[in-house]
Design a protein around this motif. Structure first.
Motif, PDB file in Angstrom:
ATOM      1  N   ALA A 236      37.967  33.132  46.964  1.00 26.83           N
ATOM      2  CA  ALA A 236      38.800  34.332  46.400  1.00 26.83           C
ATOM      3  C   ALA A 236      39.615  35.181  47.143  1.00 26.83           C
ATOM      4  O   ALA A 236      41.087  35.684  47.189  1.00 26.83           O
TER       5      ALA A 236
ATOM      6  N   TYR B 214      43.574  35.493  46.080  1.00 25.14           N
ATOM      7  CA  TYR B 214      44.145  37.301  46.224  1.00 25.14           C
ATOM      8  C   TYR B 214      46.055  37.339  46.569  1.00 25.14           C
ATOM      9  O   TYR B 214      46.043  38.367  46.440  1.00 25.14           O
TER      10      TYR B 214
ATOM     11  N   ASP C   1      40.338  33.010  34.866  1.00 27.91           N
ATOM     12  CA  ASP C   1      38.856  33.561  35.350  1.00 27.91           C
ATOM     13  C   ASP C   1      38.564  34.759  35.972  1.00 27.91           C
ATOM     14  O   ASP C   1      37.404  34.998  34.776  1.00 27.91           O
ATOM     15  N   ARG C   2      39.079  35.226  36.723  1.00 29.63           N
ATOM     16  CA  ARG C   2      38.332  36.663  37.413  1.00 29.63           C
ATOM     17  C   ARG C   2      39.316  37.631  37.054  1.00 29.63           C
ATOM     18  O   ARG C   2      40.420  37.911  37.213  1.00 29.63           O
ATOM     19  N   ILE C   3      38.182  38.614  36.645  1.00 26.16           N
ATOM     20  CA  ILE C   3      38.909  39.723  35.906  1.00 26.16           C
ATOM     21  C   ILE C   3      38.991  41.307  37.007  1.00 26.16           C
ATOM     22  O   ILE C   3      40.367  41.440  37.347  1.00 26.16           O
ATOM     23  N   GLY C   4      38.106  40.585  37.813  1.00 24.01           N
ATOM     24  CA  GLY C   4      38.699  41.576  38.836  1.00 24.01           C
ATOM     25  C   GLY C   4      39.782  41.225  39.583  1.00 24.01           C
ATOM     26  O   GLY C   4      40.513  42.424  40.549  1.00 24.01           O
ATOM     27  N   LEU C   5      39.773  40.290  39.855  1.00 23.24           N
ATOM     28  CA  LEU C   5      40.555  39.812  40.347  1.00 23.24           C
ATOM     29  C   LEU C   5      42.542  39.195  39.403  1.00 23.24           C
ATOM     30  O   LEU C   5      43.574  40.774  40.593  1.00 23.24           O
TER      31      LEU C   5
ATOM     32  N   ALA D  93      42.536  42.724  37.920  1.00 19.48           N
ATOM     33  CA  ALA D  93      43.054  44.044  38.271  1.00 19.48           C
ATOM     34  C   ALA D  93      43.823  44.355  39.326  1.00 19.48           C
ATOM     35  O   ALA D  93      44.733  45.017  39.524  1.00 19.48           O
ATOM     36  N   ALA D  94      43.284  42.840  40.069  1.00 15.70           N
ATOM     37  CA  ALA D  94      43.824  43.708  41.950  1.00 15.70           C
ATOM     38  C   ALA D  94      44.986  43.716  42.444  1.00 15.70           C
ATOM     39  O   ALA D  94      45.798  44.094  43.077  1.00 15.70           O
TER      40      ALA D  94
ATOM     41  N   ASP E  90      32.858  31.967  31.354  1.00 13.29           N
ATOM     42  CA  ASP E  90      33.418  32.611  31.899  1.00 13.29           C
ATOM     43  C   ASP E  90      32.523  34.413  31.118  1.00 13.29           C
ATOM     44  O   ASP E  90      32.532  33.877  30.412  1.00 13.29           O
ATOM     45  N   LEU E  91      33.508  35.417  31.544  1.00 12.83           N
ATOM     46  CA  LEU E  91      33.025  36.723  31.057  1.00 12.83           C
ATOM     47  C   LEU E  91      33.353  36.946  29.709  1.00 12.83           C
ATOM     48  O   LEU E  91      34.542  36.061  29.738  1.00 12.83           O
TER      49      LEU E  91
ATOM     50  N   GLN F 262      38.107  45.784  30.551  1.00 12.76           N
ATOM     51  CA  GLN F 262      38.163  46.231  31.591  1.00 12.76           C
ATOM     52  C   GLN F 262      39.899  46.176  32.177  1.00 12.76           C
ATOM     53  O   GLN F 262      40.779  47.029  32.691  1.00 12.76           O
TER      54      GLN F 262
ATOM     55  N   ARG G  53      31.422  39.317  42.847  1.00  9.27           N
ATOM     56  CA  ARG G  53      32.692  39.613  41.569  1.00  9.27           C
ATOM     57  C   ARG G  53      32.874  40.857  41.362  1.00  9.27           C
ATOM     58  O   ARG G  53      32.070  41.425  41.051  1.00  9.27           O
TER      59      ARG G  53
ATOM     60  N   GLY H   7      34.486  42.203  38.259  1.00 16.40           N
ATOM     61  CA  GLY H   7      34.809  42.095  38.190  1.00 16.40           C
ATOM     62  C   GLY H   7      33.752  42.387  36.929  1.00 16.40           C
ATOM     63  O   GLY H   7      33.323  42.985  35.952  1.00 16.40           O
TER      64      GLY H   7
ATOM     65  N   GLU I 172      35.179  35.444  52.303  1.00 16.73           N
ATOM     66  CA  GLU I 172      36.047  34.761  51.726  1.00 16.73           C
ATOM     67  C   GLU I 172      35.971  35.125  50.599  1.00 16.73           C
ATOM     68  O   GLU I 172      37.090  35.267  49.271  1.00 16.73           O
TER      69      GLU I 172
ATOM     70  N   GLN J 194      38.799  49.448  42.358  1.00 11.80           N
ATOM     71  CA  GLN J 194      38.246  49.025  41.236  1.00 11.80           C
ATOM     72  C   GLN J 194      37.051  49.453  40.249  1.00 11.80           C
ATOM     73  O   GLN J 194      37.000  50.359  39.851  1.00 11.80           O
TER      74      GLN J 194
END
Ligand code: NI
Lengths: 212, 212
Positions: free
Chosen positions: A43, A47, A68-72, A74-75, A87-88, A96, B69, B71, B86, B96
């Motif tokens: 990750a 990023y 896949d990664r919502i947090g990524l 957004a980041a 996935d979510l 989000q 994670r 998200g 990582e 976030q």
């Protein structure tokens, strides 16, 4: 949202070139959307790469989607996220990332397509259209073919992109069957000239659209 | 934030019991914090499980942290996130999840501990203290021992929890060396009686603190 030509990144399929180089070339060739995938990458590395791709794509006016990664997503201030079965849920991404975010969903049947549309997906990735070695685009190991593209295109109002084994020489048929665009990994990432491959893909999409 | 006894979940190490059952028992035994890990589980399943754990832990007044994670942490309204080398940077998690979120970081050296503290970590997971079969808590395959726990505890102001091979019968020594708490997987998840194991662990932490 123009989904004519959609690049999914994979550094491991990029013939020793970096994903940054591939995306630069694809932008030169007129790519319409870039999805940061890189499933094997930690990750943290995704990023760092995502920040670079965000600069490149923003400068070019090309939407950037994160797999896949919502947090990524957004980041790095991506334009959206692409989600698969594992996935979510779409509703979580929407909550989000906001109403303006592009939320895509992988499906391979008309029923799943309708469900994803009801759940609020903005577009669908549909495949694998053709046989492909990439597990990423063909989790079941079987291709769905052009009839299924047609069935999915008829089942939903939202745009669909065909993915899996799509190349410049078969892309027109995918569009002819009802897809709004084509998504590729190796047809661009592994091409001798990724910019030229992107242009050829765009031309094939045009031909497919004219043939309908 | 009470970090005396910290459970990291792993359904695959739970002897055919569900993580929900294990967490219920750990709560009965007085667990102080739960981290949803489940590295092998697809995000969608972790999301469903996380919603259940959120209900359980909220009712019990126990903080819930999500591994890796951001998200997912936001999606289930977790109290925070635990990050490794990582994973996304601490600053991203902070941005976030907000100032009130608990952001933890795995480290194994005093230098990395200082860096994580400067970056804004709220607590540190330090290990592997003892030999362990779980790759999750011992990525390098070597244990750092009690001297390193002491060195890390002296290097930073934020609380630290020892992780890796910690059990009721060696937990007091980890606390004696300067840790503020102990984190375990199998000492609770694989115990015949996870509630009793949690109580024993808590008692060992008390003994360790009194011995200092
Ligand atoms: Ni359509």
């Amino acid at each position: 949202m123009n989904l004519d030509t959609y690049l999914v990144t994979a550094e491991r399929l990029s013939e020793d070139r970096s994903t940054v180089e591939i995306v630069e070339s694809a932008i030169d060739g007129g790519i319409d959307l870039v999805q940061l995938r890189e499933k094997e990458m930690p990750a943290r590395d995704r990023y760092d790469l995502g920040q670079e791709l965000r600069e490149l794509t923003r400068a070019a006016g090309v939407p950037l989607i994160v797999n896949d990664r919502i947090g990524l997503a957004a980041a790095i201030d991506a334009d959206g996220v692409h989600l698969g079965d594992e996935d979510l849920p779409i509703a979580v991404a929407r909550e989000q990332l906001g109403e303006a975010a592009i939320v895509g969903r992988s499906v391979s049947t008309a029923e799943a397509a309708r469900e994803a549309e009801r759940a609020g997906a903005d577009y669908l990735g549909v495949g694998a259209v053709y046989p492909t070695d990439s597990k990423d685009t063909n989790p079941e190991g079987t291709e769905i073919g052009l009839d299924r593209i047609e069935a999915v295109a008829e089942a939903v109002e939202i745009p669909i992109v065909g993915i899996g084994g799509v190349k410049p020489d078969n892309a027109a048929a995918v569009i002819g069957a009802g897809a709004d665009g084509v998504a590729v990994i190796s047809a661009i990432t592994a091409a001798d000239d990724p910019a030229a491959a992107t242009r050829e893909l765009g031309a094939a999409v045009e031909r497919g659209r004219e043939s309908r």
